[in-house]
Design a protein around this motif. Structure first.
Motif, PDB file in Angstrom:
ATOM      1  N   MET A   1      -2.770   2.088   3.585  1.00 37.75           N
ATOM      2  CA  MET A   1      -3.776   2.289   4.623  1.00 37.75           C
ATOM      3  C   MET A   1      -3.117   2.869   5.888  1.00 37.75           C
ATOM      4  SD  MET A   1      -6.767  -0.455   5.146  1.00 37.75           S
ATOM      5  CE  MET A   1      -5.668  -1.676   5.813  1.00 37.75           C
ATOM      6  N   LEU A   2      -3.688   3.927   6.406  1.00 39.18           N
ATOM      7  CA  LEU A   2      -3.128   4.568   7.593  1.00 39.18           C
ATOM      8  C   LEU A   2      -3.835   4.016   8.828  1.00 39.18           C
ATOM      9  CD1 LEU A   2      -1.311   6.898   8.677  1.00 39.18           C
ATOM     10  CD2 LEU A   2      -3.256   8.428   8.363  1.00 39.18           C
ATOM     11  N   SER A   3      -3.048   3.636   9.834  1.00 38.10           N
ATOM     12  CA  SER A   3      -3.708   3.167  11.060  1.00 38.10           C
ATOM     13  C   SER A   3      -3.048   3.764  12.295  1.00 38.10           C
ATOM     14  CB  SER A   3      -3.701   1.645  11.127  1.00 38.10           C
ATOM     15  OG  SER A   3      -2.395   1.196  11.332  1.00 38.10           O
ATOM     16  N   ILE A   4      -3.860   3.863  13.358  1.00 38.83           N
ATOM     17  CA  ILE A   4      -3.409   4.463  14.622  1.00 38.83           C
ATOM     18  C   ILE A   4      -3.765   3.520  15.763  1.00 38.83           C
ATOM     19  CG2 ILE A   4      -3.662   6.446  16.190  1.00 38.83           C
ATOM     20  CD1 ILE A   4      -4.746   8.039  13.794  1.00 38.83           C
ATOM     21  N   THR A   5      -2.791   3.298  16.639  1.00 48.08           N
ATOM     22  CA  THR A   5      -3.061   2.519  17.848  1.00 48.08           C
ATOM     23  C   THR A   5      -2.612   3.334  19.051  1.00 48.08           C
ATOM     24  OG1 THR A   5      -2.386   0.594  16.549  1.00 48.08           O
ATOM     25  CG2 THR A   5      -2.827   0.223  18.892  1.00 48.08           C
ATOM     26  N   GLY A   6      -3.488   3.478  20.029  1.00 50.00           N
ATOM     27  CA  GLY A   6      -3.142   4.213  21.248  1.00 50.00           C
ATOM     28  C   GLY A   6      -2.828   3.232  22.367  1.00 50.00           C
ATOM     29  N   PHE A   7      -1.581   3.274  22.861  1.00 50.43           N
ATOM     30  CA  PHE A   7      -1.189   2.424  23.988  1.00 50.43           C
ATOM     31  C   PHE A   7      -1.160   3.223  25.292  1.00 50.43           C
ATOM     32  CE2 PHE A   7       0.521   0.108  20.377  1.00 50.43           C
ATOM     33  CZ  PHE A   7       0.093  -1.181  20.660  1.00 50.43           C
TER      34      PHE A   7
ATOM     35  N   GLU B   1       0.917   3.808  11.549  1.00 48.52           N
ATOM     36  CA  GLU B   1       1.416   2.830  10.594  1.00 48.52           C
ATOM     37  C   GLU B   1       0.852   3.136   9.218  1.00 48.52           C
ATOM     38  OE1 GLU B   1       0.482  -1.139  11.735  1.00 48.52           O
ATOM     39  OE2 GLU B   1       1.513  -2.008  10.029  1.00 48.52           O
ATOM     40  N   ASP B   2       1.718   3.074   8.222  1.00 49.86           N
ATOM     41  CA  ASP B   2       1.249   3.213   6.842  1.00 49.86           C
ATOM     42  C   ASP B   2       2.169   2.356   5.985  1.00 49.86           C
ATOM     43  OD1 ASP B   2      -0.172   3.941   4.671  1.00 49.86           O
ATOM     44  OD2 ASP B   2       0.310   6.072   4.730  1.00 49.86           O
ATOM     45  N   GLY B   3       1.619   1.337   5.398  1.00 50.37           N
ATOM     46  CA  GLY B   3       2.452   0.408   4.637  1.00 50.37           C
ATOM     47  C   GLY B   3       3.471  -0.222   5.559  1.00 50.37           C
ATOM     48  N   LYS B   4       4.736  -0.093   5.189  1.00 55.14           N
ATOM     49  CA  LYS B   4       5.770  -0.729   6.014  1.00 55.14           C
ATOM     50  C   LYS B   4       6.343   0.219   7.065  1.00 55.14           C
ATOM     51  CE  LYS B   4       7.461  -4.241   2.864  1.00 55.14           C
ATOM     52  NZ  LYS B   4       8.113  -4.203   1.565  1.00 55.14           N
ATOM     53  N   SER B   5       5.872   1.466   7.082  1.00 64.12           N
ATOM     54  CA  SER B   5       6.463   2.439   8.005  1.00 64.12           C
ATOM     55  C   SER B   5       5.665   2.507   9.307  1.00 64.12           C
ATOM     56  CB  SER B   5       6.464   3.830   7.372  1.00 64.12           C
ATOM     57  OG  SER B   5       6.902   3.747   6.046  1.00 64.12           O
TER      58      SER B   5
ATOM     59  N   ILE C   1      10.694   9.373   7.543  1.00 69.02           N
ATOM     60  CA  ILE C   1      10.856   8.018   8.084  1.00 69.02           C
ATOM     61  C   ILE C   1       9.980   7.122   7.216  1.00 69.02           C
ATOM     62  CG2 ILE C   1      10.493   6.510  10.091  1.00 69.02           C
ATOM     63  CD1 ILE C   1      12.536   8.598  10.815  1.00 69.02           C
ATOM     64  N   GLY C   2      10.574   6.368   6.331  1.00 68.27           N
ATOM     65  CA  GLY C   2       9.807   5.534   5.398  1.00 68.27           C
ATOM     66  C   GLY C   2       8.832   6.410   4.624  1.00 68.27           C
ATOM     67  N   ASP C   3       7.545   6.060   4.690  1.00 64.83           N
ATOM     68  CA  ASP C   3       6.535   6.818   3.963  1.00 64.83           C
ATOM     69  C   ASP C   3       6.036   8.049   4.724  1.00 64.83           C
ATOM     70  OD1 ASP C   3       6.579   5.254   1.757  1.00 64.83           O
ATOM     71  OD2 ASP C   3       4.899   3.973   2.379  1.00 64.83           O
ATOM     72  N   PHE C   4       6.491   8.230   5.946  1.00 60.02           N
ATOM     73  CA  PHE C   4       6.029   9.382   6.737  1.00 60.02           C
ATOM     74  C   PHE C   4       6.988  10.557   6.603  1.00 60.02           C
ATOM     75  CE2 PHE C   4       4.060   5.945   9.401  1.00 60.02           C
ATOM     76  CZ  PHE C   4       2.735   6.326   9.215  1.00 60.02           C
TER      77      PHE C   4
ATOM     78  N   SER D   1       1.469  11.490   4.889  1.00 59.27           N
ATOM     79  CA  SER D   1       1.615  10.082   4.490  1.00 59.27           C
ATOM     80  C   SER D   1       0.850   9.855   3.195  1.00 59.27           C
ATOM     81  CB  SER D   1       1.084   9.163   5.592  1.00 59.27           C
ATOM     82  OG  SER D   1      -0.301   8.969   5.431  1.00 59.27           O
ATOM     83  N   PRO D   2       1.153   8.782   2.460  1.00 61.39           N
ATOM     84  CA  PRO D   2       0.470   8.538   1.182  1.00 61.39           C
ATOM     85  C   PRO D   2      -1.043   8.435   1.337  1.00 61.39           C
ATOM     86  CG  PRO D   2       2.322   7.032   1.476  1.00 61.39           C
ATOM     87  CD  PRO D   2       2.177   7.775   2.757  1.00 61.39           C
ATOM     88  N   ASP D   3      -1.516   8.050   2.524  1.00 63.53           N
ATOM     89  CA  ASP D   3      -2.959   7.872   2.715  1.00 63.53           C
ATOM     90  C   ASP D   3      -3.603   8.993   3.505  1.00 63.53           C
ATOM     91  OD1 ASP D   3      -3.351   5.345   1.344  1.00 63.53           O
ATOM     92  OD2 ASP D   3      -1.933   4.611   2.842  1.00 63.53           O
ATOM     93  N   GLY D   4      -2.996  10.162   3.497  1.00 59.45           N
ATOM     94  CA  GLY D   4      -3.605  11.328   4.151  1.00 59.45           C
ATOM     95  C   GLY D   4      -2.693  11.924   5.204  1.00 59.45           C
ATOM     96  N   ASP D   5      -2.959  13.181   5.495  1.00 54.44           N
ATOM     97  CA  ASP D   5      -2.135  13.904   6.471  1.00 54.44           C
ATOM     98  C   ASP D   5      -2.785  13.876   7.849  1.00 54.44           C
ATOM     99  OD1 ASP D   5      -0.678  14.422   4.273  1.00 54.44           O
ATOM    100  OD2 ASP D   5      -1.210  16.545   4.114  1.00 54.44           O
ATOM    101  N   LEU D   6      -1.918  13.934   8.845  1.00 59.36           N
ATOM    102  CA  LEU D   6      -2.384  13.853  10.224  1.00 59.36           C
ATOM    103  C   LEU D   6      -1.662  14.917  11.046  1.00 59.36           C
ATOM    104  CD1 LEU D   6      -2.725  10.642  12.298  1.00 59.36           C
ATOM    105  CD2 LEU D   6      -1.055  12.323  13.045  1.00 59.36           C
ATOM    106  N   ALA D   7      -2.367  15.514  12.009  1.00 62.62           N
ATOM    107  CA  ALA D   7      -1.696  16.431  12.931  1.00 62.62           C
ATOM    108  C   ALA D   7      -1.837  15.894  14.351  1.00 62.62           C
ATOM    109  CB  ALA D   7      -2.290  17.827  12.829  1.00 62.62           C
TER     110      ALA D   7
END
Ligand SMILES: [Zn+2]
Ligand SMILES: [Zn+2]
Length: 488
Positions: free
Chosen positions: A1-7, A21-25, A182-185, A206-212
């Protein structure tokens, strides 16, 4: 699962800090200063205290409370415990070296890998080396609040001159030629045009989709073709993290037009031409350099700019060489102000003793002082911002001199106050002021074109005060909330 957090960088221009974040990466994209939050609380003489480590910054929400990423010397000094949130990351990728993307590297652990293009790393190095040691640890890391012993055994506070205090950071060049895993990325760093050398956008597989991730970009500078190439390579990604700084603006001047205007102003000026431009914007440097050259004038840059060019040349960036026949390095008086007098060279050296990086330029064959320029004003274009105005007292610009203001127009009260001071100096010396500038960011129609051509499944507007405008254009948008994780 791919996730994004904006700080940071969510519903604001700049301050970008995005965790993927995707898996452990886990990777972080940019780690910049939020101008909007900083200007809410701070002022030139009202700054967070270094003595309080991270605490002042976290109190004001300038730094997110993320576990495992921050420098331990500050945390130990203030006895602060690690925050609860488990979001340490494996590497930081920098799109470019502007403060709103990079300057909070200072607070990161020294062993955290930081990836950036060769030119981005050169800019970071130059900013650090020409600033006060330990105040902006971008390239190296100065251990603070460390105690040691004098030769006779008494306790002593250690500083950057003591062994082991300044240590390298884990700075790693991110190649434009091959991706970094870097890991799965898999992170593809792709050059784009913006108002700084070495800017990158990223396509991240990433395994759960590409991001730009666009970083900051535009088409209308000298490297516009790079941005076009990025758009091609990002085509069809699932998620596009899209900068929208100027989504509400219709059009822009091009860098080429700015150059033409500058050249015309120089042509119409009989006396000295003074020019101010964003000191690290090398597209603008080329514009001013070429405009000066077309009019048989020498371009006199500051020593800070000379230091930056030196670093950039080493990184392979396309910038004028320091021994270029059309470049001069303008030396200002230091210490007792003996430069340009008949004093012994050793006395002048003493004046520069406290600014060692700058003293190196004393022997450069392309240097000039106020005396050289005063005697031959019509031969020069001299770099000068508000803080250089006292130099005019020595240079004495003759009648018919001009000041080219090639930076963004004032947009807040603080800038208006500074602008009034600049105007007073220019009036005092009888200088005529001209304004010409173009933004580092693409205007609305260009941003729309980028999204239409990439055709992502989901657009996440970032680095903008108007995220809704992307939805108004008919794109499938998702809106991040600061510090909240969005999963795909
Ligand atoms: Zn930015
Ligand atoms: Zn930028």
């Amino acid at each position: 699962m791919l996730s994004i957090t904006g700080f940071g960088g969510v519903n604001e221009i700049g301050g970008n800090k995005f965790v993927l974040e995707d898996g452990k990466s886990r990777i972080m994209l940019d780690f910049g200063l939020s101008f909007s939050t900083a200007s809410k609380y701070l002022d030139e003489f009202l700054q967070p205290r270094k003595l309080n480590g991270l605490l002042d910054y976290q109190e004001l929400e300038l730094l997110p409370k993320i576990k495992g990423i921050y420098r331990t010397d500050y945390q130990k000094h203030t006895n602060s415990s690690e925050p609860e949130e488990q979001l340490e990351f494996d590497a930081l990728f920098l799109s470019h070296a502007h403060a709103d993307h990079a300057s909070y590297i200072h607070f990161l652990r020294s062993d955290l890998p930081i990836y950036g293009s060769e030119a981005t790393l050169a800019v970071l190095k130059s900013i650090e080396e020409t600033g006060a040691k330990g105040n902006l640890d971008l390239y190296t890391f100065t251990n603070s609040f460390q105690m040691g012993k004098t030769k006779d055994g008494r306790p002593k506070r250690l500083d950057s001159r003591d062994p082991g205090i300044v240590v390298p950071r884990q700075i790693r060049p991110a190649s434009f030629q091959k991706p970094t895993q870097i890991g799965d990325f898999q992170v593809h760093s792709i050059p784009v045009n913006h108002s700084l050398p070495g800017c990158a956008a990223f396509v991240i597989k990433s395994p759960d989709g590409d991001l730009a991730y666009t970083g900051d970009l535009r088409f209308h500078g000298y490297g516009g073709h790079l941005t076009e190439e990025f758009v091609k390579r990002a085509r069809g990604v699932k998620i596009l993290l899209m900068e929208g700084t100027r989504i509400d603006k219709k059009e822009t001047k091009t860098e080429e037009q700015v150059k033409t205007e500058i050249s015309q102003i120089i042509r119409d000026t009989k006396g000295l031409v003074l020019a101010n431009w964003p000191s690290r914007d090398t597209d603008r440097l080329w514009s001013i350099y070429n405009a000066a050259k077309e009019n048989d004038r020498l371009l006199a840059i500051s020593t800070k700019q000379a230091h930056l060019l030196e670093q950039l040349l080493r990184s392979g960036a396309d910038v004028p060489k320091l021994d270029d026949p059309n470049i001069r390095i303008f030396l200002t008086r230091r210490g007792w102000g003996l430069l340009g007098s008949e004093c012994e060279r050793s006395e002048i050296d003493r004046d520069y003793a406290y600014v060692k990086w700058e003293a190196r330029f004393l022997d450069h064959k392309n240097t000039v002082t106020f005396k050289d320029i005063r005697g031959d004003c019509s031969k020069y274009v001299l770099r000068a911002d508000l803080f250089d105005m006292t130099e005019l007292i020595d240079v004495k610009p003759p009648e018919g001199s001009s000041y080219i203001r090639s930076v963004v127009e004032p947009f807040d009260d603080e800038m208006n106050v500074s602008e009034q001071k600049l105007d007073n100096w220019l009036d005092h010396f009888g200088l005529k002021k001209f304004q010409t500038h173009c933004s580092g960011h693409a205007p609305g129609p260009d941003l729309e074109k980028i999204v239409r051509e990439i055709e992502p499944e989901i657009v996440i507007p970032i680095h903008t005060n108007h995220p809704q405008k992307f939805k108004d254009l008919g794109f499938n948008c998702k809106f991040l909330e600061s510090t909240k994780t969005m999963t795909f």
